[in-house]
Design a protein around this motif. Sequence first.
Motif, PDB file in Angstrom:
ATOM      1  N   MET A 148       6.022  -6.421  24.545  1.00 14.12           N
ATOM      2  CA  MET A 148       5.758  -5.681  25.774  1.00 14.12           C
ATOM      3  C   MET A 148       4.937  -4.444  25.459  1.00 14.12           C
ATOM      4  SD  MET A 148       8.431  -4.179  28.606  1.00 14.12           S
ATOM      5  CE  MET A 148       9.217  -3.036  27.465  1.00 14.12           C
ATOM      6  N   CYS A 149       3.880  -4.217  26.235  1.00 16.64           N
ATOM      7  CA  CYS A 149       3.054  -3.030  26.129  1.00 16.64           C
ATOM      8  C   CYS A 149       2.932  -2.411  27.514  1.00 16.64           C
ATOM      9  CB  CYS A 149       1.669  -3.370  25.582  1.00 16.64           C
ATOM     10  SG  CYS A 149       1.683  -4.089  23.924  1.00 16.64           S
ATOM     11  N   GLY A 150       2.251  -1.300  27.604  1.00 16.30           N
ATOM     12  CA  GLY A 150       2.065  -0.651  28.886  1.00 16.30           C
ATOM     13  C   GLY A 150       0.612  -0.293  29.101  1.00 16.30           C
TER      14      GLY A 150
ATOM     15  N   ARG B  21       7.466   1.330  26.988  1.00 17.43           N
ATOM     16  CA  ARG B  21       6.996  -0.046  26.859  1.00 17.43           C
ATOM     17  C   ARG B  21       6.328  -0.312  25.505  1.00 17.43           C
ATOM     18  NH1 ARG B  21       6.838  -2.849  31.689  1.00 17.43           N
ATOM     19  NH2 ARG B  21       5.281  -4.256  30.805  1.00 17.43           N
TER      20      ARG B  21
ATOM     21  N   HIS C 266      -3.125   3.055  27.165  1.00 12.66           N
ATOM     22  CA  HIS C 266      -2.329   1.951  26.633  1.00 12.66           C
ATOM     23  C   HIS C 266      -1.246   2.476  25.706  1.00 12.66           C
ATOM     24  CE1 HIS C 266      -1.385  -1.649  24.117  1.00 12.66           C
ATOM     25  NE2 HIS C 266      -1.700  -2.316  25.209  1.00 12.66           N
TER      26      HIS C 266
ATOM     27  N   ARG D  18       1.447   0.659  22.918  1.00 11.64           N
ATOM     28  CA  ARG D  18       1.559  -0.652  22.282  1.00 11.64           C
ATOM     29  C   ARG D  18       2.898  -0.882  21.607  1.00 11.64           C
ATOM     30  NH1 ARG D  18      -1.323  -3.057  16.902  1.00 11.64           N
ATOM     31  NH2 ARG D  18      -0.749  -5.230  17.297  1.00 11.64           N
TER      32      ARG D  18
ATOM     33  N   HIS E 246      -4.623  -4.122  27.437  1.00 13.45           N
ATOM     34  CA  HIS E 246      -3.987  -5.389  27.797  1.00 13.45           C
ATOM     35  C   HIS E 246      -2.484  -5.314  27.570  1.00 13.45           C
ATOM     36  CE1 HIS E 246      -2.795  -9.579  26.101  1.00 13.45           C
ATOM     37  NE2 HIS E 246      -2.606  -9.591  27.403  1.00 13.45           N
ATOM     38  N   ASN E 247      -1.739  -5.812  28.531  1.00 11.26           N
ATOM     39  CA  ASN E 247      -0.304  -6.035  28.393  1.00 11.26           C
ATOM     40  C   ASN E 247      -0.056  -7.518  28.547  1.00 11.26           C
ATOM     41  OD1 ASN E 247       2.550  -5.940  28.530  1.00 11.26           O
ATOM     42  ND2 ASN E 247       2.463  -5.704  30.756  1.00 11.26           N
TER      43      ASN E 247
ATOM     44  N   SER F  54      -5.194  -9.829  21.853  1.00 13.30           N
ATOM     45  CA  SER F  54      -5.943  -9.270  22.982  1.00 13.30           C
ATOM     46  C   SER F  54      -7.446  -9.317  22.756  1.00 13.30           C
ATOM     47  CB  SER F  54      -5.520  -7.823  23.229  1.00 13.30           C
ATOM     48  OG  SER F  54      -4.125  -7.697  23.353  1.00 13.30           O
TER      49      SER F  54
ATOM     50  N   ASN G 290       1.725 -10.806  34.530  1.00 12.06           N
ATOM     51  CA  ASN G 290       2.214  -9.508  34.085  1.00 12.06           C
ATOM     52  C   ASN G 290       1.879  -8.454  35.146  1.00 12.06           C
ATOM     53  OD1 ASN G 290       3.265 -10.526  31.744  1.00 12.06           O
ATOM     54  ND2 ASN G 290       2.186  -9.131  30.387  1.00 12.06           N
TER      55      ASN G 290
ATOM     56  N   SER H 127       1.825  -0.234  34.731  1.00  9.65           N
ATOM     57  CA  SER H 127       2.663  -1.419  34.552  1.00  9.65           C
ATOM     58  C   SER H 127       3.962  -1.327  35.345  1.00  9.65           C
ATOM     59  CB  SER H 127       2.995  -1.619  33.068  1.00  9.65           C
ATOM     60  OG  SER H 127       1.832  -1.868  32.309  1.00  9.65           O
TER      61      SER H 127
END
Length: 296
Positions: free
Chosen positions: A1-3, A30, A77, A79, A105-106, A128, A176, A193
């Motif tokens: 999971m990323c934001g 995230r 972002h 990560r 990118h998430n 990504s 997402n 997000s």
Amino acid sequence: MCGIMGYYAFGKTIPDKKKIENMFVLLETRGRDASGFAFIDQKTNKLKVTKAAKPASDLVRSKSWKSLVLTNKMIFHTRMKTQGEPSNNMNNHPLFTKQGLAIVHNGMIYNDKEIFGRKQKRDAEVDSEAILALLSAKTKGKDRIKNIFNRLEGAFAVASIDQSDPERLLLIKKDNPIELYYNSKDDILYFCSEREIMQKALQITSFRKRGFGLGENDYFYFDMENNHALIINSDGVESYKKYYPKNFIWWDYQEIDDSDIIECPFCSGTTSYRWESLTNRCEHCGQIISEEDLYV
């Protein structure tokens, strides 16, 4: 999971830097393995990227952030490491090309090795990178966004800016979340997000009178629909288009729908509620509805 998060300021008002900083720091829930941000310098029209293998709460203490004057649009972002070590900063976001295209990118892409093949050289190991490759590819007039939906396997929420087209912000959603708030007074669009992160950072408050939801003052909430791409320019919405992934399966939702129609305890609108779902949101106001809320 990323934001992912960011904003687009249409008029002369630029977001409050402290609020953007707070949102960026909140977003690290995230992902804390790396963080970064990108923008188009309005004087030079060149892409500027700052990123490092550190959480957002550390990055905002850096000289690059403290000296930064916010521009009319930015992408951010945070990560959580999956594929590719954060120690190699090329794996961290924003990812970008030498021509000045940047993405955050998430999600997870499962066929990135297939996209690049055996002979094509990659700058990093992160999945990504496949999105960046397809979005920057020369397609001779073909729809690059459609190519992303056709060729990528996985889930993605993407934000992109490009110095060759500096007035545009691109948002892409497949499986997402991308949540949106538009501030009509300041004429600024925010995306993130998670809606709750924006509410807290921007100090957005819901108002009610006699049991009726009166909105959130100058803020208006929008939830991007799945399998859609949104293009924003200086005039506002340039395009909002639905795409069908190549492996999209058509279901008869009437046959499999196990939801009930309920009244939202927040806005009193009617919405579907799936009892087995981990998260239910009102289809009107977007608030998360828990089972406990139904019996208050």
